[in-house]
Enzyme design. Structure first.
Site, PDB file in Angstrom:
ATOM      1  N   CYS A   1       0.869  -1.178   0.000  1.00  0.00           N
ATOM      2  CA  CYS A   1       0.000   0.000   0.000  1.00  0.00           C
ATOM      3  C   CYS A   1       0.903   1.224   0.000  1.00  0.00           C
ATOM      4  CB  CYS A   1      -0.915   0.014   1.224  1.00  0.00           C
ATOM      5  SG  CYS A   1      -1.816   1.577   1.433  1.00  0.00           S
TER       6      CYS A   1
ATOM      7  N   CYS B   1      -0.226   3.487  -6.653  1.00  0.00           N
ATOM      8  CA  CYS B   1      -1.283   2.893  -5.841  1.00  0.00           C
ATOM      9  C   CYS B   1      -1.400   1.442  -6.270  1.00  0.00           C
ATOM     10  CB  CYS B   1      -2.613   3.615  -6.037  1.00  0.00           C
ATOM     11  SG  CYS B   1      -3.980   2.847  -5.111  1.00  0.00           S
TER      12      CYS B   1
END
Length: 234
Positions: A85, A198
C-alpha cells in the site's frame, strides 16, 4: 542467504494484496513447494482508509490499528514486513518505531530503481491516491535523488482517484480510461516515466506500449521481498 519468513500487512485493499501474493509466487525461482517463501499474510481489510487518515489528520487511528499486527508478526518469527500500500508509506517511520522487524520501504526502493536504471534528471509522473499526493512521500523521495516529480492537476487527479476507487469497489471500467491518463502525462507533460503509485493500479492490464513507460512499485516490492527472504527472483 538464509531463508527468512516474510510478513505481509495487507487488506489495503484485498484485491491488491491478492495480486501481490500471486506476484511473489510467480517471480520466485522454485521447483517445488518447499522452494517458495514462508509467508504470514494479515489481510487487515478493516484498517482505516489511508487517504482519510492523511487528509483529515487521523493518522493515530491507523497507527493504533496496525500496532497489534506488528505484535503478531513478531510472535510469528517474521524477518521482514512488506506493506503493499503506497499511501501507508507516509507513516513508515512511525510504523517502524513500533517494531524491530525491518519494514521494506517500497517508495524508496521505487525511486532508487528509477535512478539506478535510467539515471537522474528524469521527469516522473506520480499517479496515486489523494493521500499519497498530499503527503508528498514520492515527491520528496524523487527530489532527494535528483528526479523531477510531476503531480497531476486537479481534474486529472480526480480521474486517477475515480479509477482507484472503482477497483476497490469492484466496479467494471475500461483499461483504456486509465491508459488515457498515462498517455496524457507522457505526451502533454513530457514525463519520461510514470509511477503507478497505488497498488490498485497494479491490477490494471494496460498495453505493452504504455507499460514500457511505467514503473510499478508493487513489482519493486515483490523483488525486494523475495531477495530479502533469501530467495532468487525470476
Amino acid at each position: 542467504m538464509t531463508k527468512k519468513k516474510l510478513g505481509i500487512l495487507g487488506g489495503m485493499g484485498p484485491k491488491a494484496t491478492s495480486v501481490f501474493f500471486e506476484k511473489i509466487i510467480s517471480n520466485t525461482v522454485a521447483h517445488k513447494d518447499q522452494d517458495h517463501l514462508d509467508m504470514v499474510i494479515l489481510n487487515h481489510a478493516s484498517l482505516p482508509d489511508r487517504t482519510v487518515s492523511i487528509l483529515e489528520n487521523k493518522k493515530q487511528e491507523f497507527l493504533d490499528a496496525v500496532r497489534q499486527d506488528f505484535m503478531l508478526f513478531d510472535q510469528s518469527g517474521v524477518s521482514n514486513i512488506a506493506i503493499p500500500c503506497n499511501t501507508s508509506h507516509y507513516l513508515i517511520e512511525e510504523m517502524q518505531s513500533m517494531t524491530d522487524i525491518n519494514i521494506i520501504n517500497m517508495v524508496q526502493g521505487t525511486v532508487e530503481y528509477i535512478r539506478d536504471k535510467f539515471g537522474e534528471h528524469r521527469k516522473v509522473a506520480i499517479l496515486a491516491t489523494d493521500g499519497t499526493i498530499q503527503s508528498g512521500v514520492y515527491e520528496n523521495e524523487c527530489k532527494k535523488h535528483g528526479i523531477e516529480p510531476f503531480v497531476p492537476n486537479k481534474e486529472l487527479q480526480q480521474k486517477v482517484m475515480q479509477t482507484i476507487y472503482k477497483i476497490k469497489s469492484d466496479v467494471d471500467f475500461k483499461a483504456s480510461e486509465f491508459e488515457s491518463i498515462i498517455n496524457e502525462v507522457i505526451t502533454k507533460e513530457n514525463c519520461t516515466d510514470v509511477i503507478l503509485g497505488c497498488t490498485e493500479l497494479s491490477c490494471i492490464d494496460i498495453s505493452e506500449e504504455l507499460k514500457s513507460y511505467c514503473v510499478d512499485p508493487m513489482d519493486i516490492l515483490v523483488r525486494l521481498s523475495i531477495t530479502l527472504s533469501g530467495k532468487t527472483t525470476i
